[in-house]
Design a protein around this motif. Structure first.
Motif, PDB file in Angstrom:
ATOM      1  N   ASN A   1      22.231  84.898   5.201  1.00  0.00           N
ATOM      2  CA  ASN A   1      21.209  84.363   4.301  1.00  0.00           C
ATOM      3  C   ASN A   1      20.940  85.255   3.094  1.00  0.00           C
ATOM      4  O   ASN A   1      20.869  84.764   1.959  1.00  0.00           O
ATOM      5  N   LEU A   2      20.757  86.540   3.343  1.00  0.00           N
ATOM      6  CA  LEU A   2      20.353  87.467   2.284  1.00  0.00           C
ATOM      7  C   LEU A   2      21.459  88.492   2.049  1.00  0.00           C
ATOM      8  O   LEU A   2      21.876  89.187   2.973  1.00  0.00           O
ATOM      9  N   VAL A   3      21.923  88.570   0.809  1.00  0.00           N
ATOM     10  CA  VAL A   3      22.936  89.560   0.431  1.00  0.00           C
ATOM     11  C   VAL A   3      22.214  90.679  -0.304  1.00  0.00           C
ATOM     12  O   VAL A   3      21.562  90.447  -1.329  1.00  0.00           O
ATOM     13  N   THR A   4      22.324  91.902   0.231  1.00  0.00           N
ATOM     14  CA  THR A   4      21.600  93.037  -0.336  1.00  0.00           C
ATOM     15  C   THR A   4      22.534  93.931  -1.149  1.00  0.00           C
ATOM     16  O   THR A   4      23.756  93.861  -1.027  1.00  0.00           O
ATOM     17  N   ARG A   5      21.922  94.779  -1.943  1.00  0.00           N
ATOM     18  CA  ARG A   5      22.669  95.785  -2.706  1.00  0.00           C
ATOM     19  C   ARG A   5      21.943  97.114  -2.544  1.00  0.00           C
ATOM     20  O   ARG A   5      20.728  97.197  -2.660  1.00  0.00           O
ATOM     21  N   ALA A   6      22.706  98.179  -2.233  1.00  0.00           N
ATOM     22  CA  ALA A   6      22.168  99.538  -2.100  1.00  0.00           C
ATOM     23  C   ALA A   6      21.162  99.650  -0.951  1.00  0.00           C
ATOM     24  O   ALA A   6      20.156 100.348  -1.050  1.00  0.00           O
ATOM     25  N   VAL A   7      21.453  98.954   0.156  1.00  0.00           N
ATOM     26  CA  VAL A   7      20.612  99.030   1.357  1.00  0.00           C
ATOM     27  C   VAL A   7      21.528  99.253   2.561  1.00  0.00           C
ATOM     28  O   VAL A   7      22.497  98.509   2.737  1.00  0.00           O
ATOM     29  N   ARG A   8      21.207 100.268   3.373  1.00  0.00           N
ATOM     30  CA  ARG A   8      21.989 100.497   4.585  1.00  0.00           C
ATOM     31  C   ARG A   8      21.373  99.699   5.719  1.00  0.00           C
ATOM     32  O   ARG A   8      20.470 100.147   6.424  1.00  0.00           O
ATOM     33  N   LEU A   9      21.895  98.487   5.910  1.00  0.00           N
ATOM     34  CA  LEU A   9      21.317  97.579   6.891  1.00  0.00           C
ATOM     35  C   LEU A   9      21.456  98.075   8.318  1.00  0.00           C
ATOM     36  O   LEU A   9      20.587  97.830   9.158  1.00  0.00           O
ATOM     37  N   ASN A  10      22.546  98.769   8.630  1.00  0.00           N
ATOM     38  CA  ASN A  10      22.730  99.271   9.998  1.00  0.00           C
ATOM     39  C   ASN A  10      21.586 100.189  10.411  1.00  0.00           C
ATOM     40  O   ASN A  10      21.256 100.287  11.593  1.00  0.00           O
ATOM     41  N   ASP A  11      20.974 100.867   9.443  1.00  0.00           N
ATOM     42  CA  ASP A  11      19.872 101.772   9.748  1.00  0.00           C
ATOM     43  C   ASP A  11      18.577 101.036  10.072  1.00  0.00           C
ATOM     44  O   ASP A  11      17.599 101.658  10.503  1.00  0.00           O
ATOM     45  N   LEU A  12      18.558  99.721   9.854  1.00  0.00           N
ATOM     46  CA  LEU A  12      17.338  98.941  10.078  1.00  0.00           C
ATOM     47  C   LEU A  12      17.303  98.271  11.443  1.00  0.00           C
ATOM     48  O   LEU A  12      16.350  97.556  11.754  1.00  0.00           O
ATOM     49  N   VAL A  13      18.335  98.483  12.277  1.00  0.00           N
ATOM     50  CA  VAL A  13      18.293  97.963  13.648  1.00  0.00           C
ATOM     51  C   VAL A  13      17.145  98.650  14.384  1.00  0.00           C
ATOM     52  O   VAL A  13      17.034  99.873  14.397  1.00  0.00           O
ATOM     53  N   GLY A  14      16.258  97.844  14.978  1.00  0.00           N
ATOM     54  CA  GLY A  14      15.126  98.401  15.691  1.00  0.00           C
ATOM     55  C   GLY A  14      13.982  98.837  14.809  1.00  0.00           C
ATOM     56  O   GLY A  14      13.023  99.443  15.290  1.00  0.00           O
ATOM     57  N   ARG A  15      14.042  98.507  13.522  1.00  0.00           N
ATOM     58  CA  ARG A  15      12.975  98.898  12.603  1.00  0.00           C
ATOM     59  C   ARG A  15      12.301  97.673  12.016  1.00  0.00           C
ATOM     60  O   ARG A  15      12.925  96.626  11.829  1.00  0.00           O
ATOM     61  N   GLU A  16      11.023  97.814  11.709  1.00  0.00           N
ATOM     62  CA  GLU A  16      10.336  96.823  10.902  1.00  0.00           C
ATOM     63  C   GLU A  16      10.456  97.246   9.443  1.00  0.00           C
ATOM     64  O   GLU A  16      10.336  98.424   9.115  1.00  0.00           O
ATOM     65  N   PHE A  17      10.738  96.284   8.572  1.00  0.00           N
ATOM     66  CA  PHE A  17      10.929  96.590   7.151  1.00  0.00           C
ATOM     67  C   PHE A  17      10.468  95.408   6.316  1.00  0.00           C
ATOM     68  O   PHE A  17      10.274  94.299   6.831  1.00  0.00           O
ATOM     69  N   ARG A  18      10.290  95.643   5.034  1.00  0.00           N
ATOM     70  CA  ARG A  18       9.816  94.589   4.138  1.00  0.00           C
ATOM     71  C   ARG A  18      10.898  94.195   3.136  1.00  0.00           C
ATOM     72  O   ARG A  18      11.641  95.032   2.641  1.00  0.00           O
ATOM     73  N   VAL A  19      10.934  92.889   2.881  1.00  0.00           N
ATOM     74  CA  VAL A  19      11.716  92.350   1.768  1.00  0.00           C
ATOM     75  C   VAL A  19      10.692  91.736   0.831  1.00  0.00           C
ATOM     76  O   VAL A  19      10.123  90.676   1.141  1.00  0.00           O
ATOM     77  N   GLY A  20      10.424  92.408  -0.278  1.00  0.00           N
ATOM     78  CA  GLY A  20       9.284  92.015  -1.098  1.00  0.00           C
ATOM     79  C   GLY A  20       8.028  92.201  -0.278  1.00  0.00           C
ATOM     80  O   GLY A  20       7.770  93.275   0.262  1.00  0.00           O
ATOM     81  N   ALA A  21       7.249  91.125  -0.119  1.00  0.00           N
ATOM     82  CA  ALA A  21       6.014  91.204   0.661  1.00  0.00           C
ATOM     83  C   ALA A  21       6.197  90.741   2.098  1.00  0.00           C
ATOM     84  O   ALA A  21       5.267  90.826   2.899  1.00  0.00           O
ATOM     85  N   VAL A  22       7.385  90.257   2.458  1.00  0.00           N
ATOM     86  CA  VAL A  22       7.627  89.688   3.790  1.00  0.00           C
ATOM     87  C   VAL A  22       8.051  90.780   4.769  1.00  0.00           C
ATOM     88  O   VAL A  22       8.923  91.599   4.465  1.00  0.00           O
ATOM     89  N   LEU A  23       7.446  90.760   5.950  1.00  0.00           N
ATOM     90  CA  LEU A  23       7.766  91.745   6.976  1.00  0.00           C
ATOM     91  C   LEU A  23       8.795  91.169   7.944  1.00  0.00           C
ATOM     92  O   LEU A  23       8.623  90.067   8.478  1.00  0.00           O
TER      93      LEU A  23
END
Length: 317
Positions: free
Chosen positions: A72-94
């Motif tokens: 769904n979402l294609v990111t740039r300059a983000v290490r997605l593997n590091d976000l496994v098990g983490r809560e994070f925000r995309v804009g204002a969405v958690l």
């Protein structure tokens, strides 16, 4: 940063690009074919790094298309593997990162072309195909939104370990394994339903004459980060290509703990056990109808060594 946004339509699965989408807590991306399909964690939204798609495109001479993975979402300059098990925000969405979105056979088949085989595609995207996440707050996500890390999710979502199985655990496992194996043999067309459990019990008895203590057999309980049992794994030492290897007879994750990455991480932990025993590899069998397991093993780098094919012929009788 969010560079591109895609959904796939219910029904025909056609790809649509958006400048922004609305996401709903626990349900996912409005308009996507997986919207409100939330039986298991990680089904709400998928993300992938633009850099990984471009690496694949460059290596294999494919046209530039950032929608090819179906995320769904294609990111740039983000290490997605590091976000496994983490809560994070995309804009204002958690969001909460649940597990890596490992490549499946469907992706391999969709991107295969010429000398580029499905297996090669899957290998190219192992640990690089993105992230599965759950939506924790309703809102809009737009191209250009920044991805920011928040805090660790509750324990039990990110780690898996193997522990030697205790005697009482073995007995409980065996009572489940016999009917489960019988059902798989029936589903694959090898056995008829009548007498299948007795055949399964006979095979297990021949393979494990001393039960848990049967020579060359190794039994493990799969544990989550909190050391809670979530599954089981059994392998035996066999010889393949003239070398001692681990042959996995059975791996199972309890239904309520599936889709959290435990099976994948159990196999990764298994490699350490195998190496410690001086074995040279891991082999296993998978039933053809078990497409989810086939995708898992392909994503972990397992290659077919023998394939049996079948086509039903209608006799008109």
């Amino acid at each position: 940063m969010i560079e591109r946004i895609f959904t796939r339509a219910p029904g025909d699965g056609s790809t649509h690009e958006h400048q922004s989408v609305r996401v709903v807590t626990g349900a996912g991306v409005e308009g996507d074919r997986y919207f409100d399909r939330h039986e298991e964690p990680g089904q709400n939204v998928t993300l992938v790094e633009a850099e990984e798609i471009e690496r694949f495109i460059s290596a294999h001479g494919r046209p530039h298309d950032l929608s090819i993975t179906g995320r769904n979402l294609v990111t740039r300059a983000v290490r997605l593997n590091d976000l496994v098990g983490r809560e994070f925000r995309v804009g204002a969405v958690l969001l909460r990162g649940v597990e890596l979105c490992e490549p499946c056979l469907g992706l391999g088949e969709a991107l295969a072309a010429g000398n580029l085989t499905p297996a090669t595609v899957v290998k190219a995207f192992v640990h690089r195909a993105g992230l599965r996440a759950d939506v924790l707050s309703t809102g809009s996500i737009a191209v250009g939104d920044v991805v920011t890390g928040e805090r660790r999710a509750p324990e039990g979502h990110t780690m898996t370990a193997l522990r030697r199985m205790a005697a009482e655990e073995f007995e409980a496992w065996l009572s489940r394994a016999i009917p489960t194996y019988a059902a798989e043999k029936v589903a694959s067309g090898h056995w008829s339903a009548e007498g299948s459990e007795e055949l399964s019990r006979k095979e297990h008895g021949e393979l494990l004459p001393q039960g848990l203590a049967s020579e060359g057999n190794h039994f493990f309980t799969v544990l989550d980060q909190g050391a809670n049992p979530v599954g089981t794994l059994w392998f035996a030492v066999k010889t393949k290509f003239g070398l001692p290897i681990a042959y996995v007879f059975n791996v199972e994750v309890e239904p309520e703990h599936r889709r959290k990455g435990h099976a994948r991480r159990a196999f990764e932990a298994l490699e350490g056990e195998v190496a410690a025993l001086g074995l040279h590899g891991v082999a296993l069998h998978v039933f053809g109808h078990n497409t989810a397991a086939r995708g898992l093993y392909a994503g972990l780098g397992y290659e077919p060594t023998n394939i049996n094919l079948f086509k039903r012929v209608h006799t008109g009788v």
